[in-house]
Design a protein around this motif. Sequence first.
Motif, PDB file in Angstrom:
ATOM      1  N   GLY A   1       0.651  -0.496   0.019  1.00 24.18           N
ATOM      2  CA  GLY A   1       0.339  -0.131  -0.100  1.00 24.18           C
ATOM      3  C   GLY A   1       0.708   1.746  -0.489  1.00 24.18           C
ATOM      4  N   GLU A   2       0.205   2.120   0.600  1.00 23.01           N
ATOM      5  CA  GLU A   2       1.541   3.471   1.352  1.00 23.01           C
ATOM      6  C   GLU A   2       2.050   3.018   2.089  1.00 23.01           C
ATOM      7  N   LEU A   3       2.623   1.902   2.816  1.00 21.18           N
ATOM      8  CA  LEU A   3       3.968   2.022   3.400  1.00 21.18           C
ATOM      9  C   LEU A   3       5.278   1.721   2.534  1.00 21.18           C
ATOM     10  N   LYS A   4       6.082   2.267   2.394  1.00 24.05           N
ATOM     11  CA  LYS A   4       7.355   2.181   1.818  1.00 24.05           C
ATOM     12  C   LYS A   4       8.591   2.130   2.931  1.00 24.05           C
ATOM     13  N   LEU A   5       9.136   0.804   2.683  1.00 26.55           N
ATOM     14  CA  LEU A   5      10.364   1.038   3.005  1.00 26.55           C
ATOM     15  C   LEU A   5      11.560   2.549   2.490  1.00 26.55           C
ATOM     16  N   LEU A   6      12.505   2.693   4.154  1.00 26.16           N
ATOM     17  CA  LEU A   6      13.286   3.634   3.157  1.00 26.16           C
ATOM     18  C   LEU A   6      12.953   4.750   3.844  1.00 26.16           C
ATOM     19  N   LYS A   7      11.334   5.037   3.756  1.00 24.33           N
ATOM     20  CA  LYS A   7      10.732   6.380   4.235  1.00 24.33           C
ATOM     21  C   LYS A   7      10.631   6.645   5.439  1.00 24.33           C
ATOM     22  N   THR A   8      10.966   7.636   5.530  1.00 24.36           N
ATOM     23  CA  THR A   8      10.772   8.711   6.872  1.00 24.36           C
ATOM     24  C   THR A   8       9.665   8.466   8.078  1.00 24.36           C
ATOM     25  N   THR A   9      10.188   8.353   8.973  1.00 21.51           N
ATOM     26  CA  THR A   9       8.416   8.440  10.595  1.00 21.51           C
ATOM     27  C   THR A   9       7.552   9.103   9.734  1.00 21.51           C
ATOM     28  N   LYS A  10       7.849  10.764   9.770  1.00 20.05           N
ATOM     29  CA  LYS A  10       6.733  11.285   9.321  1.00 20.05           C
ATOM     30  C   LYS A  10       6.450  11.579   8.391  1.00 20.05           C
ATOM     31  N   SER A  11       7.004  10.679   7.117  1.00 21.61           N
ATOM     32  CA  SER A  11       6.141  10.864   6.251  1.00 21.61           C
ATOM     33  C   SER A  11       5.306   9.763   5.837  1.00 21.61           C
TER      34      SER A  11
ATOM     35  N   GLN B   1      11.161  -2.426   8.507  1.00 18.97           N
ATOM     36  CA  GLN B   1      10.753  -3.590   8.445  1.00 18.97           C
ATOM     37  C   GLN B   1       9.434  -3.395   8.672  1.00 18.97           C
ATOM     38  N   ILE B   2       8.334  -4.062   8.302  1.00 16.20           N
ATOM     39  CA  ILE B   2       6.992  -4.083   8.116  1.00 16.20           C
ATOM     40  C   ILE B   2       6.572  -5.048   8.311  1.00 16.20           C
ATOM     41  N   PHE B   3       5.981  -5.257   9.719  1.00 14.93           N
ATOM     42  CA  PHE B   3       5.332  -6.425   9.825  1.00 14.93           C
ATOM     43  C   PHE B   3       3.640  -7.012   9.933  1.00 14.93           C
ATOM     44  N   CYS B   4       3.051  -7.386   9.620  1.00  6.88           N
ATOM     45  CA  CYS B   4       1.931  -7.769   9.444  1.00  6.88           C
ATOM     46  C   CYS B   4       0.738  -9.276  10.257  1.00  6.88           C
ATOM     47  N   ASP B   5       0.803  -8.750  10.732  1.00 10.59           N
ATOM     48  CA  ASP B   5      -0.516  -9.998  11.273  1.00 10.59           C
ATOM     49  C   ASP B   5      -2.362 -10.217  11.629  1.00 10.59           C
ATOM     50  N   PHE B   6      -3.195 -10.958  10.577  1.00 14.56           N
ATOM     51  CA  PHE B   6      -4.120 -10.778  10.155  1.00 14.56           C
ATOM     52  C   PHE B   6      -4.451 -12.541   9.944  1.00 14.56           C
ATOM     53  N   ARG B   7      -6.379 -12.253   9.964  1.00 14.32           N
ATOM     54  CA  ARG B   7      -6.469 -13.245   9.923  1.00 14.32           C
ATOM     55  C   ARG B   7      -5.818 -14.418   9.047  1.00 14.32           C
TER      56      ARG B   7
ATOM     57  N   ASN C   1      17.514  -7.725  -4.732  1.00 10.25           N
ATOM     58  CA  ASN C   1      18.442  -7.038  -4.276  1.00 10.25           C
ATOM     59  C   ASN C   1      18.831  -5.982  -3.247  1.00 10.25           C
ATOM     60  N   LYS C   2      17.668  -6.256  -2.741  1.00  7.16           N
ATOM     61  CA  LYS C   2      17.394  -5.380  -1.805  1.00  7.16           C
ATOM     62  C   LYS C   2      16.354  -5.470  -0.703  1.00  7.16           C
ATOM     63  N   ILE C   3      15.302  -6.178  -1.112  1.00 12.39           N
ATOM     64  CA  ILE C   3      14.432  -6.147   0.007  1.00 12.39           C
ATOM     65  C   ILE C   3      13.831  -7.359   0.095  1.00 12.39           C
ATOM     66  N   ILE C   4      13.271  -8.165   0.649  1.00 10.08           N
ATOM     67  CA  ILE C   4      12.724  -9.845   0.642  1.00 10.08           C
ATOM     68  C   ILE C   4      10.880  -9.532   1.920  1.00 10.08           C
ATOM     69  N   ALA C   5      10.722  -9.785   1.450  1.00 10.94           N
ATOM     70  CA  ALA C   5       8.669 -10.166   1.521  1.00 10.94           C
ATOM     71  C   ALA C   5       8.724 -11.671   1.912  1.00 10.94           C
ATOM     72  N   GLU C   6       7.934 -12.539   2.926  1.00 10.61           N
ATOM     73  CA  GLU C   6       7.489 -13.151   3.377  1.00 10.61           C
ATOM     74  C   GLU C   6       6.256 -12.984   3.542  1.00 10.61           C
TER      75      GLU C   6
ATOM     76  N   ILE D   1       7.218  -7.701   5.347  1.00  9.19           N
ATOM     77  CA  ILE D   1       8.848  -7.192   4.604  1.00  9.19           C
ATOM     78  C   ILE D   1       9.898  -6.013   5.119  1.00  9.19           C
ATOM     79  N   LYS D   2      10.931  -6.719   4.562  1.00  8.62           N
ATOM     80  CA  LYS D   2      12.201  -5.458   5.599  1.00  8.62           C
ATOM     81  C   LYS D   2      13.853  -5.254   4.435  1.00  8.62           C
ATOM     82  N   LEU D   3      14.466  -5.286   4.236  1.00  7.63           N
ATOM     83  CA  LEU D   3      15.318  -4.554   3.936  1.00  7.63           C
ATOM     84  C   LEU D   3      16.922  -5.763   4.695  1.00  7.63           C
ATOM     85  N   LYS D   4      16.893  -5.661   3.450  1.00  6.06           N
ATOM     86  CA  LYS D   4      18.294  -6.638   2.805  1.00  6.06           C
ATOM     87  C   LYS D   4      19.513  -5.876   3.922  1.00  6.06           C
TER      88      LYS D   4
END
Length: 267
Positions: free
Chosen positions: A65-75, A161-167, A205-210, A231-234
């Motif tokens: 979605g709008e959650l992108k790695l390497l962005k700042t906290t405020k953004s 890193q983005i970690f999601c927990d869902f049904r 080469n930069k990111i892995i999603a499981e 989803i996390k950075l390598k």
Amino acid sequence: MYDHLSKIMVHLDTKNMTKNLFIITGLVLLIVISCDSSVNSNKSKTSHDSDTTGYYAARDLNGIGELKLLKTTKSIIVPLEKTMNVKSLKVKEYEEPYSTQYIVQLIADTTEKFLNDTSRLSLTDCSYCNQASIYKIHGLSISNTLIDEIYLTFYKDTLIQIFCDFRIYNADIIKDAFEFKYGKYQESSTSNTLLKELTRKWQNNKIIAELSTTDHFNKNMGYVERATLKIKLKGSLFAAYLDCDNTGKTMIIEKAKKLKNKKMKQF
């Protein structure tokens, strides 16, 4: 004599023109062959059938979605507050508000009560790195799919890193969306009497999603089905965060030992 010279000149010009034409034709053929090879090469790069690693297909993988790695906290956090119409709060772990939607920054509990039970370190969702912060987002809908819990890990003001927990019934929706956007995935599974787990992995080469689905036995709840997406950075930035977090946990354990020794002396 002049006629003879003229014939010789015409013959030489004709010979040079033929030679030049031959050279030009050769150059054109080389260019055409080169272009054809380049096109075929590009086709092989863009073709999912020939992309056995999945790296090219997942080249644009950077979040959900709008959650992108390497962005700042405020953004990340400010737009989320507007989308969800809530204000983020700082809370100690296990002190989250009872609400259908909220955003909280999780603060590690280092009170004496916690220090008496450092076994909880392996269960906490907080970070013990002084350069990191973890935000928990509860009840966010992404493309009309409800994600129950989302944990965003920022290190040095950078989302790593983005970690999601869902049904579990939403797992197929996310799998289909990721497969549509990022192509083939690598699959692995684990199965025994207490746990069944299936993991699908996309990476570049930069990111892995499981994306993992689990069916595990809980003695109090029976069999529990859940799904998670990580989803996390390598590389070095994420490794530096882990080192910092482990250092922080070590300090907590040392603090707990000193407190325990002090109590034993006073016994």
